[in-house]
Design a protein around this motif. Sequence first.
Motif, PDB file in Angstrom:
ATOM      1  N   ASN A 140     -14.739 -53.230   5.688  1.00  0.00           N
ATOM      2  CA  ASN A 140     -15.361 -51.989   5.798  1.00  0.00           C
ATOM      3  C   ASN A 140     -16.414 -51.656   6.867  1.00  0.00           C
ATOM      4  O   ASN A 140     -16.255 -52.384   7.795  1.00  0.00           O
ATOM      5  CB  ASN A 140     -15.910 -52.035   4.348  1.00  0.00           C
ATOM      6  CG  ASN A 140     -17.141 -53.035   4.079  1.00  0.00           C
ATOM      7  OD1 ASN A 140     -17.692 -53.395   5.037  1.00  0.00           O
ATOM      8  ND2 ASN A 140     -17.212 -53.493   2.796  1.00  0.00           N
ATOM      9  N   GLN A 141     -17.247 -51.016   6.748  1.00  0.00           N
ATOM     10  CA  GLN A 141     -18.327 -50.630   7.889  1.00  0.00           C
ATOM     11  C   GLN A 141     -19.098 -51.675   8.204  1.00  0.00           C
ATOM     12  O   GLN A 141     -19.843 -51.850   9.098  1.00  0.00           O
ATOM     13  CB  GLN A 141     -19.142 -49.399   7.203  1.00  0.00           C
ATOM     14  CG  GLN A 141     -19.793 -49.614   6.191  1.00  0.00           C
ATOM     15  CD  GLN A 141     -20.449 -48.447   5.434  1.00  0.00           C
ATOM     16  OE1 GLN A 141     -20.394 -47.386   6.026  1.00  0.00           O
ATOM     17  NE2 GLN A 141     -21.244 -48.501   4.558  1.00  0.00           N
ATOM     18  N   TYR A 170     -30.625 -62.619  12.622  1.00  0.00           N
ATOM     19  CA  TYR A 170     -29.806 -61.942  13.524  1.00  0.00           C
ATOM     20  C   TYR A 170     -29.024 -60.709  13.080  1.00  0.00           C
ATOM     21  O   TYR A 170     -27.984 -60.762  12.410  1.00  0.00           O
ATOM     22  CB  TYR A 170     -28.572 -62.806  14.025  1.00  0.00           C
ATOM     23  CG  TYR A 170     -27.722 -62.216  15.214  1.00  0.00           C
ATOM     24  CD1 TYR A 170     -28.275 -62.342  16.763  1.00  0.00           C
ATOM     25  CD2 TYR A 170     -26.792 -61.253  15.191  1.00  0.00           C
ATOM     26  CE1 TYR A 170     -27.631 -61.678  17.626  1.00  0.00           C
ATOM     27  CE2 TYR A 170     -26.163 -60.908  16.310  1.00  0.00           C
ATOM     28  CZ  TYR A 170     -26.484 -61.063  17.520  1.00  0.00           C
ATOM     29  OH  TYR A 170     -26.021 -60.556  18.486  1.00  0.00           O
ATOM     30  N   PRO A 171     -29.904 -59.500  12.878  1.00  0.00           N
ATOM     31  CA  PRO A 171     -29.400 -58.185  12.188  1.00  0.00           C
ATOM     32  C   PRO A 171     -28.075 -57.755  12.789  1.00  0.00           C
ATOM     33  O   PRO A 171     -28.085 -57.597  13.900  1.00  0.00           O
ATOM     34  CB  PRO A 171     -30.558 -57.612  12.315  1.00  0.00           C
ATOM     35  CG  PRO A 171     -31.578 -58.186  12.696  1.00  0.00           C
ATOM     36  CD  PRO A 171     -31.186 -59.355  13.420  1.00  0.00           C
ATOM     37  N   THR A 172     -27.117 -57.302  12.059  1.00  0.00           N
ATOM     38  CA  THR A 172     -26.020 -56.541  12.495  1.00  0.00           C
ATOM     39  C   THR A 172     -26.149 -55.247  11.802  1.00  0.00           C
ATOM     40  O   THR A 172     -26.705 -54.859  10.939  1.00  0.00           O
ATOM     41  CB  THR A 172     -24.693 -57.229  12.347  1.00  0.00           C
ATOM     42  OG1 THR A 172     -24.606 -57.508  11.023  1.00  0.00           O
ATOM     43  CG2 THR A 172     -24.934 -58.599  13.066  1.00  0.00           C
ATOM     44  N   VAL A 173     -24.972 -54.545  11.948  1.00  0.00           N
ATOM     45  CA  VAL A 173     -24.687 -53.124  11.279  1.00  0.00           C
ATOM     46  C   VAL A 173     -25.658 -52.132  10.998  1.00  0.00           C
ATOM     47  O   VAL A 173     -26.488 -52.249   9.985  1.00  0.00           O
ATOM     48  CB  VAL A 173     -24.059 -53.669   9.757  1.00  0.00           C
ATOM     49  CG1 VAL A 173     -23.449 -52.225   9.221  1.00  0.00           C
ATOM     50  CG2 VAL A 173     -23.301 -54.784   9.616  1.00  0.00           C
ATOM     51  N   PHE A 174     -26.080 -51.586  12.167  1.00  0.00           N
ATOM     52  CA  PHE A 174     -27.315 -50.665  12.325  1.00  0.00           C
ATOM     53  C   PHE A 174     -26.460 -49.261  12.042  1.00  0.00           C
ATOM     54  O   PHE A 174     -25.825 -48.732  12.849  1.00  0.00           O
ATOM     55  CB  PHE A 174     -27.837 -50.714  13.402  1.00  0.00           C
ATOM     56  CG  PHE A 174     -28.819 -51.730  13.860  1.00  0.00           C
ATOM     57  CD1 PHE A 174     -30.005 -51.971  13.524  1.00  0.00           C
ATOM     58  CD2 PHE A 174     -28.180 -52.989  14.615  1.00  0.00           C
ATOM     59  CE1 PHE A 174     -30.863 -53.081  13.742  1.00  0.00           C
ATOM     60  CE2 PHE A 174     -28.851 -54.214  14.569  1.00  0.00           C
ATOM     61  CZ  PHE A 174     -30.053 -54.440  14.482  1.00  0.00           C
ATOM     62  N   HIS A 175     -26.945 -48.721  10.924  1.00  0.00           N
ATOM     63  CA  HIS A 175     -26.546 -47.280  10.413  1.00  0.00           C
ATOM     64  C   HIS A 175     -27.584 -45.962  11.144  1.00  0.00           C
ATOM     65  O   HIS A 175     -27.014 -45.288  11.042  1.00  0.00           O
ATOM     66  CB  HIS A 175     -26.560 -47.044   9.061  1.00  0.00           C
ATOM     67  CG  HIS A 175     -25.635 -48.052   8.173  1.00  0.00           C
ATOM     68  ND1 HIS A 175     -24.138 -47.832   8.419  1.00  0.00           N
ATOM     69  CD2 HIS A 175     -25.788 -49.217   7.556  1.00  0.00           C
ATOM     70  CE1 HIS A 175     -23.738 -48.909   7.580  1.00  0.00           C
ATOM     71  NE2 HIS A 175     -24.449 -49.652   7.044  1.00  0.00           N
ATOM     72  N   THR A 176     -28.562 -46.650  11.594  1.00  0.00           N
ATOM     73  CA  THR A 176     -29.635 -45.561  12.234  1.00  0.00           C
ATOM     74  C   THR A 176     -28.918 -45.174  13.788  1.00  0.00           C
ATOM     75  O   THR A 176     -28.514 -46.157  14.350  1.00  0.00           O
ATOM     76  CB  THR A 176     -30.891 -46.038  12.133  1.00  0.00           C
ATOM     77  OG1 THR A 176     -31.092 -47.459  12.781  1.00  0.00           O
ATOM     78  CG2 THR A 176     -31.310 -46.137  10.913  1.00  0.00           C
TER      79      THR A 176
END
Length: 252
Positions: free
Chosen positions: A100-101, A207-213
């Motif tokens: 998914n996303q 380690y952030p991922t998946v930025f919807h902004t």
Amino acid sequence: MFFILSKTISYLLMPATLIGLAWLAFFIFRKWKYRKYLAVLGFTLFTIFTNDFLANSFLKAWQSEPANLQVIKNKTYTYGVLLTGMTNTLKEPKDRVYFNQNADRILQAIMLHQQGIIDTLYISGGGATALRKDLQEAKVLSTYLKSIQFPMEKVVVEDKSRNTVESARIASDFIEIQNEILLITSASHMPRAVGCFEKAGFKVQPYPTVFHTNDDLISPSMFLPSQEALMKWNILFKEWMGYGAYRLAGFL
């Protein structure tokens, strides 16, 4: 009980649900003299939760900032902890993995391993499919990694945890607390995830991922009703409620 209750409450308090409940109440309470306020409430909620400018601004303020890759490259981590929540385990046929996303989580994890930043990929998460052991997401991801010839001797699978706090607690059975971990999850989920793993005693490098902004300049389209804005608010509400519930329960 906490797992079931948190899922139920989070569903009832989602923006789309609140809009629907306000308008449903407007049609049900036909004889209530203040009925008009329900219509105003429904319209106001709709206007706010479909406004992409507001959704983008609030989500950017909440989510963790991207990690500085150049700084991270100067270190090596024994474990990169990858939290699940990126596949559809109920989709047929079972001869492939349906992402998914949130697939950016595993893509970034693979990159980090290939660049030598992490030595071992620790995949944590069983999901809510307690009655179907073959659908535990960590196992599904392990199957995918095998299919792309990922070195499986460098993979640890934990498929029992149902939420973030369980992932953090169980991780201490596999990873020594003194090891600094590179935590890989969505940017919106990172504040709660870091809190859980630090509460469990780990030193965490996010380690952030998946930025919807997005970081684009303000445009007129951002003020028009948008399904994407509603999705961003849903993500934000889920994390706000999850963080608040974990704080009240003493998990953070």
